[in-house]
Design an enzyme around this catalytic site. Structure first.
Site, PDB file in Angstrom:
ATOM      1  N   ASP A 243       0.858  -1.190   0.000  1.00  0.00           N
ATOM      2  CA  ASP A 243       0.000   0.000   0.000  1.00  0.00           C
ATOM      3  C   ASP A 243       0.893   1.238   0.000  1.00  0.00           C
ATOM      4  O   ASP A 243       1.815   1.359   0.812  1.00  0.00           O
ATOM      5  CB  ASP A 243      -0.908   0.004   1.235  1.00  0.00           C
ATOM      6  CG  ASP A 243      -1.895   1.154   1.235  1.00  0.00           C
ATOM      7  OD1 ASP A 243      -3.108   0.906   1.112  1.00  0.00           O
ATOM      8  OD2 ASP A 243      -1.456   2.319   1.358  1.00  0.00           O
TER       9      ASP A 243
ATOM     10  N   ASP B 141      -4.212   2.522  -4.765  1.00  0.00           N
ATOM     11  CA  ASP B 141      -2.828   2.539  -4.269  1.00  0.00           C
ATOM     12  C   ASP B 141      -2.414   1.252  -3.558  1.00  0.00           C
ATOM     13  O   ASP B 141      -1.430   1.249  -2.842  1.00  0.00           O
ATOM     14  CB  ASP B 141      -2.591   3.755  -3.370  1.00  0.00           C
ATOM     15  CG  ASP B 141      -3.006   3.520  -1.931  1.00  0.00           C
ATOM     16  OD1 ASP B 141      -3.975   2.779  -1.702  1.00  0.00           O
ATOM     17  OD2 ASP B 141      -2.340   4.073  -1.046  1.00  0.00           O
ATOM     18  N   GLU B 142      -3.164   0.162  -3.741  1.00  0.00           N
ATOM     19  CA  GLU B 142      -2.735  -1.054  -3.058  1.00  0.00           C
ATOM     20  C   GLU B 142      -3.063  -2.313  -3.851  1.00  0.00           C
ATOM     21  O   GLU B 142      -4.038  -2.343  -4.608  1.00  0.00           O
ATOM     22  CB  GLU B 142      -3.338  -1.133  -1.656  1.00  0.00           C
ATOM     23  CG  GLU B 142      -4.830  -1.365  -1.630  1.00  0.00           C
ATOM     24  CD  GLU B 142      -5.446  -0.975  -0.284  1.00  0.00           C
ATOM     25  OE1 GLU B 142      -5.547   0.231   0.009  1.00  0.00           O
ATOM     26  OE2 GLU B 142      -5.829  -1.891   0.452  1.00  0.00           O
TER      27      GLU B 142
HETATM   28  P1  TTP Z   1      -5.153   5.085   1.560  1.00  0.00           P
HETATM   29  O1  TTP Z   1      -4.177   4.041   1.131  1.00  0.00           O
HETATM   30  O2  TTP Z   1      -6.219   4.663   2.517  1.00  0.00           O
HETATM   31  O3  TTP Z   1      -4.410   6.297   2.275  1.00  0.00           O
HETATM   32  P2  TTP Z   1      -3.063   7.038   1.873  1.00  0.00           P
HETATM   33  O4  TTP Z   1      -2.300   6.296   0.828  1.00  0.00           O
HETATM   34  O5  TTP Z   1      -3.360   8.457   1.549  1.00  0.00           O
HETATM   35  O6  TTP Z   1      -2.273   7.037   3.233  1.00  0.00           O
HETATM   36  P3  TTP Z   1      -1.602   5.782   3.964  1.00  0.00           P
HETATM   37  O7  TTP Z   1      -0.144   6.102   4.051  1.00  0.00           O
HETATM   38  O8  TTP Z   1      -2.251   5.747   5.311  1.00  0.00           O
HETATM   39  O9  TTP Z   1      -1.891   4.571   3.149  1.00  0.00           O
HETATM   40  O10 TTP Z   1      -5.865   5.705   0.313  1.00  0.00           O
HETATM   41  C1  TTP Z   1      -5.226   5.849  -0.950  1.00  0.00           C
HETATM   42  C2  TTP Z   1      -5.695   7.106  -1.645  1.00  0.00           C
HETATM   43  O11 TTP Z   1      -7.121   7.076  -1.813  1.00  0.00           O
HETATM   44  C3  TTP Z   1      -5.396   8.373  -0.855  1.00  0.00           C
HETATM   45  O12 TTP Z   1      -4.085   8.868  -1.095  1.00  0.00           O
HETATM   46  C4  TTP Z   1      -6.479   9.296  -1.333  1.00  0.00           C
HETATM   47  C5  TTP Z   1      -7.657   8.388  -1.649  1.00  0.00           C
HETATM   48  N1  TTP Z   1      -8.631   8.438  -0.538  1.00  0.00           N
HETATM   49  C6  TTP Z   1      -9.666   9.370  -0.600  1.00  0.00           C
HETATM   50  O13 TTP Z   1      -9.791  10.106  -1.581  1.00  0.00           O
HETATM   51  N2  TTP Z   1     -10.552   9.441   0.451  1.00  0.00           N
HETATM   52  C7  TTP Z   1     -10.453   8.631   1.566  1.00  0.00           C
HETATM   53  O14 TTP Z   1     -11.280   8.728   2.500  1.00  0.00           O
HETATM   54  C8  TTP Z   1      -9.383   7.682   1.608  1.00  0.00           C
HETATM   55  C9  TTP Z   1      -9.233   6.776   2.799  1.00  0.00           C
HETATM   56  C10 TTP Z   1      -8.496   7.618   0.547  1.00  0.00           C
HETATM   57 MG    MG Z   2      -2.079   4.235   1.002  1.00  0.00          MG
HETATM   58 MG    MG Z   3      -4.775   2.164   0.240  1.00  0.00          MG
END
Ligand code: TTP
Ligand code: MG
Ligand code: MG
Length: 364
Positions: free
Chosen positions: A16, A114-115
């Site tokens: 991720d 992103d994962e």
């Molecule tokens: P995530 O992988 O949940 O979060 P992240 O990559 O920003 O941070 P982390 O380091 O904790 O993994 O989500 C991936 C992308 O999805 C994030 O960059 C933006 C989008 N997203 C939203 O638009 N709204 C949301 O509520 C979430 C959780 C994510």
């Molecule tokens: Mg992330």
């Molecule tokens: Mg994610």
């Protein structure tokens, strides 16, 4: 004759990206790197509507997080760098990340923008080889794209996902099958994968505060409160998850997508958009000379989680009403009511030519 059998545990990784949208922005604007960066709706000096999509870890120090109203984020840190969401750019970076990950995957499943889960049981059957492989993947993504990520490794998808949370930011965490149950036991119930806010409240009111409480719950009681979903959560609480890492097949299919101008939870509006896509897809298929037997609906939520649901029509059809009815019924069953959607997609597969004579390859 003595036959010895060994239970060979799968090795599953969840990769991720860290603060993904904000990390992509830092990449193309190095000057903002040392500052708090918030990606989301326009704050309009504190009067803006809409929410934070994500923010970098500097901004998280001020209490800002995904899903928070942008007006509150502005109040917490008015001089943060606020940037609008640029989907197309993040998707192009996501494609590059996924391409690298795929090179190492025996099985690959993208779970969000992103994962991705990968099954690497053959290449990494034990702890040392798994950690080494995770390091290789992490370094390649960073060297080639300049983006940080975290990797969770476990005997199943559930543990890999929860290990990845524990590894963040910029880390690797390995949890063996023996450690799995203990690893999650002390976590509050809301942290268990699959437990949303509403379910967490329900489970807490039933007396299950920690994952360990749910792990020894009365299964009958859980089933009467939550249906078969109760069984799934009970297994999760015990560190068990048998769902395979599965490719989201989208090849050999014809489909269209629609991004809403504003995220929406209005079911009438969504159903109208699905019906329109269904008609377009059916007419596309027909123009290319295909009948179809399966319809897939894609729902991408505002938090970028993506759910794909498929259903067979039962025969080979050319009829747009079959696409529409199937897609709408999938929507009614799969939609998490009240959760805003960002994008929807309709796709048909199980393609056969009208006369059923030419091979698919002649067309695709
Ligand atoms: P995530 O992988 O949940 O979060 P992240 O990559 O920003 O941070 P982390 O380091 O904790 O993994 O989500 C991936 C992308 O999805 C994030 O960059 C933006 C989008 N997203 C939203 O638009 N709204 C949301 O509520 C979430 C959780 C994510
Ligand atoms: Mg992330
Ligand atoms: Mg994610």
């Amino acid at each position: 004759m003595i036959v010895l059998t060994f239970d060979i545990m799968p090795t599953i990784m969840l990769i991720d990206m860290d603060y993904f949208f904000a990390a992509c922005e830092e990449l193309r604007k190095p000057e903002i790197r040392s500052k708090p960066v918030v990606v989301g709706a326009d704050p309009k000096k504190g009067m803006g509507r809409g929410v934070v999509s994500t923010c970098n870890y500097k901004a998280r120090e001020f209490g800002i997080h995904s899903g928070m109203p942008i007006s509150i984020a502005y109040r917490l840190k008015p001089d943060a760098v606020f940037l609008p969401v640029d989907d197309a750019y993040y998707e192009s970076m996501s494609d590059k990340v996924m391409k690298i990950i795929k090179e190492y995957a025996e099985k690959f499943e993208q779970a969000s923008i992103d994962e991705a889960f990968i099954d690497v049981s053959k290449a990494a059957p034990d702890k040392n080889s798994a950690i080494e492989l995770a390091q290789t993947i992490k370094e390649r993504i960073y060297k080639e794209l300049g983006l940080p990520c975290s990797i969770g490794i476990g005997p199943n998808k559930l543990i890999a996902k929860m290990a990845c949370e524990a590894a963040k930011p910029n880390g690797i965490k390995y949890v063996s099958s023996e450690e799995a149950k203990q690893f999650i036991a002390d976590m509050p119930i809301g942290k268990l994968y699959g437990v949303g806010k509403k379910t967490a409240i329900k489970l807490e009111s039933m007396g299950y505060k920690k994952v360990a409480d749910l792990a020894k719950a009365n299964l009958q009681k859980l089933i009467s409160a939550l249906g078969t979903y109760g069984i799934e959560l009970y297994n999760y609480a015990n560190g068990k998850d048998e769902s395979p890492v599965q490719e989201n097949y989208e090849i050999k299919s014809i489909g269209r997508e629609h991004t809403f101008e504003k995220d929406t939870a209005n079911e009438e509006e969504i159903e109208e958009a699905i019906a329109k896509l269904a008609k377009e897809v059916a007419s596309d298929a027909s123009a290319k000379g295909f009948a179809f037997s399966t319809v897939t609906l894609k729902l991408r939520y505002a938090n970028f989680e993506e759910h794909l649901k498929s259903k067979g029509i039962g025969y080979s059809s050319k009829d747009e009403r079959d696409v529409e009815n199937t897609a709408i019924s999938l929507f009614k069953n799969a939609y998490e009511r009240g959760e805003p959607l960002r994008k929807i997609g309709v796709r048909v597969s199980g393609l056969t030519t009208f006369k059923g004579q030419k091979s698919l390859r002649d067309y695709l």
